[in-house]
Scaffold this motif. Structure first.
Motif, short mmCIF file in Angstrom:
data_model
loop_
_atom_site.label_atom_id
_atom_site.label_comp_id
_atom_site.label_asym_id
_atom_site.label_seq_id
_atom_site.Cartn_x
_atom_site.Cartn_y
_atom_site.Cartn_z
N UNK A 1 -10.80 32.98 92.47
CA UNK A 1 -11.67 32.29 91.52
C UNK A 1 -12.41 33.33 90.67
N UNK A 2 -12.43 33.09 89.38
CA UNK A 2 -13.08 34.01 88.46
C UNK A 2 -14.60 33.84 88.51
N UNK A 3 -15.36 34.90 88.21
CA UNK A 3 -16.83 34.79 88.21
C UNK A 3 -17.31 33.76 87.19
N UNK A 4 -18.41 33.08 87.51
CA UNK A 4 -19.01 32.12 86.59
C UNK A 4 -20.50 32.03 86.90
N UNK A 5 -21.27 31.56 85.93
CA UNK A 5 -22.70 31.34 86.14
C UNK A 5 -22.93 29.86 86.44
N UNK A 6 -23.99 29.58 87.19
CA UNK A 6 -24.31 28.22 87.59
C UNK A 6 -25.78 27.97 87.32
N UNK A 7 -26.07 26.80 86.75
CA UNK A 7 -27.45 26.41 86.51
C UNK A 7 -27.60 24.92 86.71
N UNK A 8 -28.81 24.48 86.99
CA UNK A 8 -29.07 23.07 87.23
C UNK A 8 -29.92 22.52 86.09
N UNK A 9 -29.40 21.53 85.39
CA UNK A 9 -30.13 20.93 84.28
C UNK A 9 -31.18 19.96 84.81
N UNK A 10 -32.38 20.02 84.24
CA UNK A 10 -33.47 19.14 84.64
C UNK A 10 -33.73 18.06 83.62
N UNK A 11 -33.03 18.10 82.49
CA UNK A 11 -33.17 17.07 81.47
C UNK A 11 -31.84 16.94 80.73
N UNK A 12 -31.66 15.78 80.11
CA UNK A 12 -30.44 15.59 79.31
C UNK A 12 -30.36 16.60 78.18
N UNK A 13 -31.49 16.85 77.53
CA UNK A 13 -31.51 17.79 76.41
C UNK A 13 -31.06 19.18 76.85
N UNK A 14 -31.51 19.59 78.01
CA UNK A 14 -31.14 20.89 78.54
C UNK A 14 -29.65 20.94 78.85
N UNK A 15 -29.14 19.88 79.45
CA UNK A 15 -27.72 19.83 79.79
C UNK A 15 -26.85 19.82 78.54
N UNK A 16 -27.22 18.99 77.56
CA UNK A 16 -26.43 18.89 76.34
C UNK A 16 -26.42 20.21 75.58
N UNK A 17 -27.56 20.87 75.54
CA UNK A 17 -27.62 22.16 74.85
C UNK A 17 -26.73 23.19 75.53
N UNK A 18 -26.72 23.20 76.86
CA UNK A 18 -25.87 24.14 77.58
C UNK A 18 -24.40 23.85 77.33
N UNK A 19 -24.02 22.56 77.36
CA UNK A 19 -22.61 22.19 77.14
C UNK A 19 -22.18 22.47 75.71
N UNK A 20 -23.08 22.24 74.76
CA UNK A 20 -22.75 22.54 73.37
C UNK A 20 -22.52 24.02 73.15
N UNK A 21 -23.12 24.84 74.02
CA UNK A 21 -22.95 26.29 73.93
C UNK A 21 -21.76 26.79 74.76
N UNK A 22 -21.00 25.86 75.34
CA UNK A 22 -19.79 26.25 76.05
C UNK A 22 -19.77 26.01 77.53
N UNK A 23 -20.89 25.55 78.13
CA UNK A 23 -20.92 25.28 79.57
C UNK A 23 -20.12 24.03 79.89
N UNK A 24 -19.69 23.94 81.13
CA UNK A 24 -18.98 22.75 81.61
C UNK A 24 -19.90 21.95 82.53
#
Length: 325
Positions: A1-24
């Protein structure tokens, strides 16, 4: 498995911003983590959305509204699902093992990747995994592959069972993203492969599924899901059918039919539906309608049997609905 970063979104806005920047997005992870282990998927950044208030099941008028993060087990066992939309519950039970149902989310189930074995073989050409490389299934082992909606670039089926039921029931989904909120039929989520089979859905970058709304009606109380597979235990469909029907005065007033295991996306059988309106329920009418479902089929060398199996499955599911009180 290749290295990856992990974060936990606490709001929809935070999650959407992360995904728009390339997060899954990751919720249950029942598909994504498997594909990461096999190095088919190599995301550099994951954003966990499980803390977002997108779960739960509620009733609004006659509609059943299912949160995108609701787990399959929860939805299938919920009293309102069983009362208003038993077809959804039946398709969920048939769709996965108990262990997977306990973890997998409704939104994730709709977005799961194809189960074509060549997609997971890194040494086999696959246009979904590596656009332009070719489709190994077309001239390979293709007994479980699609006969409807296929192209010269891909013949893989979509594996979701509940998607078939939701499409038969004219369900709609709500999504939010960087450009705001929009609502559209679940059927419009899925793309045909055409010459871009790596593009599997119509979500825009960063869009997050919020919920799925299943409209109620008399047809939804008389509905069944039939899944034909290689073994009775947990397995993907060779052919499946979701049927919801309303009769009045001894004739069919409305009917919805959708099938899985035969199309490159869950397949709504509108010509078959139209052929049944105004007809008395019975085997001859069912068989005539089922024949229309196979029109336009393009079977590969190993899956010609699906043409007849599709028709038989539709007929039997219609009969099962007709047998309901």
């Amino acid at each position: 498995m290749h290295p990856f970063s992990y974060e936990k979104a606490l709001s929809e806005q935070e999650a959407i911003a992360a995904a728009a920047a390339g997060a899954r997005y990751i919720a249950g992870g029942t598909t994504l983590i498997d594909l990461m282990r096999e190095e088919v998927e190599r995301p550099e950044r994951l954003v966990d959305i499980n803390a977002l208030p997108l779960g739960g099941i509620r009733v609004e008028g006659s509609d059943l509204v299912i949160g995108a993060l609701a787990r399959m087990t929860e939805v299938a066992a919920h009293p309102d699902t069983l009362r208003l939309q038993p077809l959804v519950a039946e398709s969920l039970i048939e769709g996965a093992s108990p262990q997977l149902r306990n973890v997998a989310s409704i939104g994730g189930n709709l977005l799961q990747r194809v189960r074509c074995p060549y997609f997971r073989m890194l040494d086999a050409p696959c246009n979904k995994r590596e656009p332009g490389s070719g489709c190994s299934a077309i001239d390979g082992l293709n007994g479980g592959h699609a006969i409807l909606g296929v192209s010269d670039h891909c013949i893989a089926t979509h594996p979701s069972d509940v998607a078939v039921a939701l499409i038969a029931l004219d369900a709609r989904m709500r999504v939010r993203g960087p450009e705001g909120e929009r609502t559209f039929p679940v059927e419009e989520l899925f793309r045909l492969p055409g010459d871009t089979p790596h593009l599997e859905h119509t979500l825009n970058p960063g869009e997050l599924i919020v919920d799925v709304r299943v409209p109620g009606g008399l047809h939804s109380r008389r509905a069944r899901y039939l899944k034909v597979r290689d073994r009775e235990s947990y397995e993907f469909a060779l052919v499946s059918a979701a049927v919801a029907m309303e009769t009045e005065g001894g004739v069919i007033r409305s009917v919805r039919i959708a099938c899985g295991g035969v199309g490159t996306r869950p397949w709504r059988m509108r010509p078959s539906e139209a052929a049944l309106i105004g007809k008395e329920p019975g085997r001859s009418a069912f068989e005539a309608a089922a024949r229309l479902a196979a029109e336009g089929a393009r079977p590969a060398a190993g899956n010609h049997y699906k043409v007849e199996l599709l028709q038989r499955t539709i007929v039997r599911t219609l009969e099962m609905v007709g047998e309901m009180a």
